[in-house]
Motif scaffolding. Structure first.
Motif, PDB file in Angstrom:
ATOM      1  N   TYR A  39       0.945  -1.288   0.103  1.00 28.55           N
ATOM      2  CA  TYR A  39      -0.122  -0.077   0.028  1.00 28.55           C
ATOM      3  C   TYR A  39       0.946   1.306   0.022  1.00 28.55           C
ATOM      4  N   THR A  40       0.430   2.220  -0.718  1.00 27.02           N
ATOM      5  CA  THR A  40       1.303   3.294  -0.873  1.00 27.02           C
ATOM      6  C   THR A  40       0.559   4.532  -0.662  1.00 27.02           C
ATOM      7  N   TRP A  41       1.054   5.471   0.084  1.00 28.98           N
ATOM      8  CA  TRP A  41       0.121   6.869   0.444  1.00 28.98           C
ATOM      9  C   TRP A  41       1.171   7.862   0.627  1.00 28.98           C
ATOM     10  N   ARG A  42       0.517   9.179   0.453  1.00 22.86           N
ATOM     11  CA  ARG A  42       1.100  10.451   0.555  1.00 22.86           C
ATOM     12  C   ARG A  42       0.925  10.870   2.040  1.00 22.86           C
ATOM     13  N   THR A  43       1.694  11.459   2.919  1.00 23.96           N
ATOM     14  CA  THR A  43       1.558  11.659   4.104  1.00 23.96           C
ATOM     15  C   THR A  43       0.570  13.142   4.201  1.00 23.96           C
ATOM     16  N   SER A  44       0.384  13.806   3.053  1.00 22.73           N
ATOM     17  CA  SER A  44      -0.603  14.602   3.223  1.00 22.73           C
ATOM     18  C   SER A  44      -2.144  14.504   2.930  1.00 22.73           C
ATOM     19  N   ALA A  47      -6.691  11.293   7.085  1.00 20.24           N
ATOM     20  CA  ALA A  47      -6.489  10.332   8.157  1.00 20.24           C
ATOM     21  C   ALA A  47      -7.274   8.971   7.587  1.00 20.24           C
ATOM     22  N   ARG A  48      -8.273   9.021   6.804  1.00 19.22           N
ATOM     23  CA  ARG A  48      -8.718   7.698   6.430  1.00 19.22           C
ATOM     24  C   ARG A  48      -7.775   6.856   5.394  1.00 19.22           C
ATOM     25  N   ARG A  49      -6.785   7.758   5.112  1.00 17.51           N
ATOM     26  CA  ARG A  49      -5.691   7.039   4.222  1.00 17.51           C
ATOM     27  C   ARG A  49      -4.531   6.815   4.696  1.00 17.51           C
ATOM     28  N   THR A  50      -4.198   7.618   5.759  1.00 17.05           N
ATOM     29  CA  THR A  50      -2.876   7.549   6.377  1.00 17.05           C
ATOM     30  C   THR A  50      -2.751   6.974   7.731  1.00 17.05           C
ATOM     31  N   GLU A  51      -3.829   6.663   8.431  1.00 10.80           N
ATOM     32  CA  GLU A  51      -3.690   6.138   9.809  1.00 10.80           C
ATOM     33  C   GLU A  51      -4.708   4.798  10.039  1.00 10.80           C
ATOM     34  N   ARG A  52      -4.153   3.989  10.639  1.00  4.87           N
ATOM     35  CA  ARG A  52      -4.836   2.655  10.847  1.00  4.87           C
ATOM     36  C   ARG A  52      -5.997   2.728  11.580  1.00  4.87           C
ATOM     37  N   ASP A  53      -6.174   3.503  12.657  1.00  8.62           N
ATOM     38  CA  ASP A  53      -7.370   3.702  13.203  1.00  8.62           C
ATOM     39  C   ASP A  53      -8.515   4.232  12.604  1.00  8.62           C
ATOM     40  N   SER A  54      -8.230   5.153  11.436  1.00  7.90           N
ATOM     41  CA  SER A  54      -9.127   5.946  10.595  1.00  7.90           C
ATOM     42  C   SER A  54      -9.424   5.196   9.317  1.00  7.90           C
TER      43      SER A  54
END
Length: 82
Positions: A39-44, A47-54
């Motif tokens: 899985y690849t993501w941009r830090t910007s 949260a629904r794309r970058t944080e496990r809890d979201s």
């Protein structure tokens, strides 16, 4: 991305995440990739794309999901103009 959170993959919770790219403007964003599910993501991104809890439950993966995934077909060669 919350800088106080340990860096784990939002999709599979794997703890080995690598940096693929950094924005040309320093400190704006990084592109990260999971070492397990790719899985690849941009830090910007939100949260629904970058944080496990979201990250949406229906798209989360386990190691078993990854190991039992069907093979992705190869992309066929381009057709020549003719």
């Amino acid at each position: 991305m919350n800088s106080n959170s340990p860096l784990v993959c939002p999709r599979c919770a794997f703890e080995t995440v690598g940096k693929l790219a950094t924005s040309p403007v320093p400190g704006v964003w990084d592109v990260l990739q999971c070492g397990q599910c790719l899985y690849t993501w941009r830090t910007s991104e939100p949260a629904r794309r970058t944080e496990r809890d979201s990250y949406p439950e229906q798209f989360r993966m386990t190691l078993a999901d990854i190991e039992n995934a069907i093979e992705v077909p190869t992309v066929p060669p381009l057709r020549t103009a003719g």
